[in-house]
Design an enzyme around this catalytic site. Structure first.
Site, PDB file in Angstrom:
ATOM      1  CG  ASN A 216      -0.250  -0.038   2.500  1.00 49.29           C
ATOM      2  OD1 ASN A 216       0.427   0.922   2.850  1.00 49.29           O
ATOM      3  ND2 ASN A 216      -0.364  -1.139   3.251  1.00 49.29           N
ATOM      4  CE  LYS A 295       9.160 -12.800 -12.919  1.00 50.54           C
ATOM      5  NZ  LYS A 295      10.008 -12.440 -14.027  1.00 50.54           N
ATOM      6  CG  ASP A 312      -7.431  -5.569  13.875  1.00 52.02           C
ATOM      7  OD1 ASP A 312      -6.535  -4.913  14.452  1.00 52.02           O
ATOM      8  OD2 ASP A 312      -8.435  -5.044  13.366  1.00 52.02           O
ATOM      9  CB  ILE A 313      -1.464  -5.876  14.985  1.00 52.30           C
ATOM     10  CG1 ILE A 313      -0.958  -6.791  13.861  1.00 52.30           C
ATOM     11  CG2 ILE A 313      -0.402  -5.702  16.072  1.00 52.30           C
ATOM     12  CD1 ILE A 313       0.120  -6.185  12.998  1.00 52.30           C
ATOM     13  CG  PHE A 329      -3.306   6.465  13.036  1.00 53.56           C
ATOM     14  CD1 PHE A 329      -3.214   7.739  12.532  1.00 53.56           C
ATOM     15  CD2 PHE A 329      -2.481   6.095  14.089  1.00 53.56           C
ATOM     16  CE1 PHE A 329      -2.326   8.653  13.062  1.00 53.56           C
ATOM     17  CE2 PHE A 329      -1.579   6.991  14.631  1.00 53.56           C
ATOM     18  CZ  PHE A 329      -1.499   8.280  14.111  1.00 53.56           C
ATOM     19  CE  LYS A 343     -11.874   1.348  10.583  1.00 46.98           C
ATOM     20  NZ  LYS A 343     -11.164   2.062   9.550  1.00 46.98           N
TER      21      LYS A 343
HETATM   22  N1  CTP Z   1      -4.517  -2.396  12.222  1.00 41.99           N
HETATM   23  C1  CTP Z   1      -3.776  -3.399  12.799  1.00 41.99           C
HETATM   24  N2  CTP Z   1      -3.761  -4.647  12.240  1.00 41.99           N
HETATM   25  C2  CTP Z   1      -4.464  -4.911  11.137  1.00 41.99           C
HETATM   26  C3  CTP Z   1      -5.219  -3.892  10.531  1.00 41.99           C
HETATM   27  C4  CTP Z   1      -5.213  -2.640  11.106  1.00 41.99           C
HETATM   28  O1  CTP Z   1      -3.120  -3.156  13.812  1.00 41.99           O
HETATM   29  N3  CTP Z   1      -4.434  -6.110  10.608  1.00 41.99           N
HETATM   30  C5  CTP Z   1      -4.559  -1.065  12.851  1.00 41.99           C
HETATM   31  C6  CTP Z   1      -3.945   0.042  12.044  1.00 41.99           C
HETATM   32  O2  CTP Z   1      -2.576   0.222  12.379  1.00 41.99           O
HETATM   33  C7  CTP Z   1      -4.791   1.233  12.431  1.00 41.99           C
HETATM   34  C8  CTP Z   1      -6.157   0.635  12.624  1.00 41.99           C
HETATM   35  O3  CTP Z   1      -5.915  -0.720  12.976  1.00 41.99           O
HETATM   36  O4  CTP Z   1      -4.398   1.775  13.659  1.00 41.99           O
HETATM   37  C9  CTP Z   1      -6.969   0.697  11.390  1.00 41.99           C
HETATM   38  O5  CTP Z   1      -8.093  -0.093  11.560  1.00 41.99           O
HETATM   39  P1  CTP Z   1      -8.738  -0.918  10.392  1.00 41.99           P
HETATM   40  O6  CTP Z   1     -10.024  -1.430  10.906  1.00 41.99           O
HETATM   41  O7  CTP Z   1      -7.860  -1.918   9.802  1.00 41.99           O
HETATM   42  O8  CTP Z   1      -8.888   0.192   9.363  1.00 41.99           O
HETATM   43  P2  CTP Z   1      -9.074  -0.065   7.899  1.00 41.99           P
HETATM   44  O9  CTP Z   1      -8.037  -0.935   7.315  1.00 41.99           O
HETATM   45  O10 CTP Z   1      -9.211   1.293   7.321  1.00 41.99           O
HETATM   46  O11 CTP Z   1     -10.417  -0.885   8.040  1.00 41.99           O
HETATM   47  P3  CTP Z   1     -11.585  -0.975   7.036  1.00 41.99           P
HETATM   48  O12 CTP Z   1     -10.916  -1.371   5.786  1.00 41.99           O
HETATM   49  O13 CTP Z   1     -12.465  -1.987   7.627  1.00 41.99           O
HETATM   50  O14 CTP Z   1     -12.138   0.412   7.035  1.00 41.99           O
END
Ligand code: CTP
Length: 406
Positions: A216, A295, A312-313, A329, A343
């Site tokens: 990303n 590859k 989801d960490i 964030f 969230k």
């Molecule tokens: N985060 C994390 N581990 C993940 C995904 C996200 O720790 N696997 C953390 C990011 O660092 C950030 C927050 O969670 O602090 C974002 O939440 P998230 O729900 O993942 O946001 P989006 O990816 O924007 O979710 P969505 O696509 O559902 O809107």
């Protein structure tokens, strides 16, 4: 500049032409009220006589580890304990390499391992040697251990070349050393002094095959700036970073990872004892289910990649039995506040910093950003400003809420 009375500086001089400038450094440090003792490497004595440093420092100069007469006086362990600060000037590429490897093959490198005092390096070398990846990697390792690198300056060199690698001038070194020292003292007295913090930052890369990945557009800038700002408030910060092109912030311990699963393990292995967790990383929510070991060749007209969820960490950290103060964030393209509040509640966070991504304002790959910061019973708008300034404002707000909640 105000002298720091009674500060003991151990000056290590290694073998480069800039060693002659270290003589002036001793004089200037003593003028500022510091006591100075000098240790020289064998190569340094080929450039300047130990007698010069003895006369200027008012103390015998040590050059060897295995010197029974010298060890009968202040031995090397006592010398290591005596120092409040260790300054290596000039620090040659060879000395930097030996320090990075943790060698103790002469008196100076032994002292560096034996002291608990903060270490400052003033590199001096030919510009090609400075730019060499080996030197840069060694410096990066040392920075990660908390070593402060002062300079080098850029300009014409003794070898006739132009570029980075000149040792900073003694006056500048003294100013930088004492300024760095004051900011460290300030950090030690900051609102987060003694608090262990962890920050995740940057993107993750999810492999499709050995050469391709899903990634990303996160640059890591916001997370790095938050890590630096928290360290500036006194926190002991570990930065768990996805791949970025950014230098490690001063005083921060950095752990590099690539995939979401690596970031997940790196966080959970180190989370015990952490009181403040800020998740600024743009973690991939999904990864290719079956990355292939070879590859992928373009034989098919279409290719379908199946994705599976990553852990989801942030949610896992927040769900720990006694979780740290957790800050997330939320990057949203629409209904920013509604999504962020959802969230905050579903992940059971203490705070969430929401920003709008896409379109003409803020977000990824930009220098400026604005945030709406929400917590269960409050909110604050941080208007559009450079990310470093925004990170400082956010760190202050985190510190305020953290202190209020503990
Ligand atoms: N985060 C994390 N581990 C993940 C995904 C996200 O720790 N696997 C953390 C990011 O660092 C950030 C927050 O969670 O602090 C974002 O939440 P998230 O729900 O993942 O946001 P989006 O990816 O924007 O979710 P969505 O696509 O559902 O809107």
């Amino acid at each position: 500049m105000v002298p720091i009375p009674g500060m003991n500086i151990l000056l290590g001089v290694s073998g480069g032409i800039a060693a002659y400038k270290a003589a002036d450094l001793v004089r200037r440090l003593r003028e500022r009220g510091c006591a100075v003792r000098v240790v020289m490497t064998a190569a340094a004595t080929a450039f300047v006589s130990p007698l010069t440093f003895q006369a200027l420092s008012g103390h015998p100069v040590r050059t060897g580890l295995l010197d029974p007469a010298a060890e009968a006086g202040m031995d090397h362990i006592e010398l290591a304990r005596w120092a409040d600060r260790v300054l290596l000037a000039p620090a040659t590429a060879d000395l930097i390499a030996r320090l990075a490897a943790g060698l103790a093959d002469d008196l100076l490198t032994t002292l560096v391992l034996a002291t608990a005092a903060p270490l400052y390096l003033a590199p001096a070398m030919n510009q090609q040697m400075w730019r060499h990846p080996a030197t840069q990697e060694n410096l990066e390792r040392l920075r990660r251990r908390g070593v402060q690198v002062l300079g080098p300056g850029v300009g014409s060199q003794a070898c006739g070349e132009q570029g980075p690698g000149r040792m900073l001038e003694p006056a500048e070194l003294v100013t930088t050393l004492l300024a760095a020292d004051r900011s460290a003292t300030k950090a030690a007295a900051g609102p987060l002094a003694g608090v262990r913090a962890m920050v995740t930052a940057g993107p993750t890369r999810e492999p499709l095959d050995p050469v391709r990945y899903l990634g990303n557009r996160s640059s890591g800038r916001m997370g790095y700036a938050v890590a630096e700002a928290l360290a500036g408030l006194g926190a002991a910060v570990t930065l768990i970073s996805g791949p970025t092109a950014l230098p490690t912030p001063t005083g921060v311990l950095r752990v590099d990872v690539e995939t979401a699963r690596e970031m997940h393990s790196a966080v959970l292995e180190r989370i015990a004892g952490v009181s403040l967790f800020v998740a600024a990383a743009a973690v991939a929510d999904y990864r290719p289910a079956d990355p292939v070991p070879q590859k992928i060749k373009k034989v098919e007209a279409e290719l379908v990649v199946r994705l599976v969820r990553n852990p989801d960490i942030l949610a896992e950290v927040a769900a720990q039995p006694s979780p740290p103060f957790t800050v997330g964030f939320a990057a949203e393209t629409d209904q920013v506040e509604d999504h962020a509040l959802t969230k905050l509640r579903t992940k059971r966070l203490h705070m969430i910093a929401a920003n709008r991504v896409g379109g003409a304002v803020g977000g990824f790959e930009r220098n400026d950003n604005a945030l709406t910061v929400l917590w269960p019973d409050g909110r604050r708008e941080l208007p559009m400003m450079p990310k470093t300034q925004l990170a400082r404002e956010l760190a202050l707000l985190i510190a305020e809420r953290y202190v209020a909640s503990s």
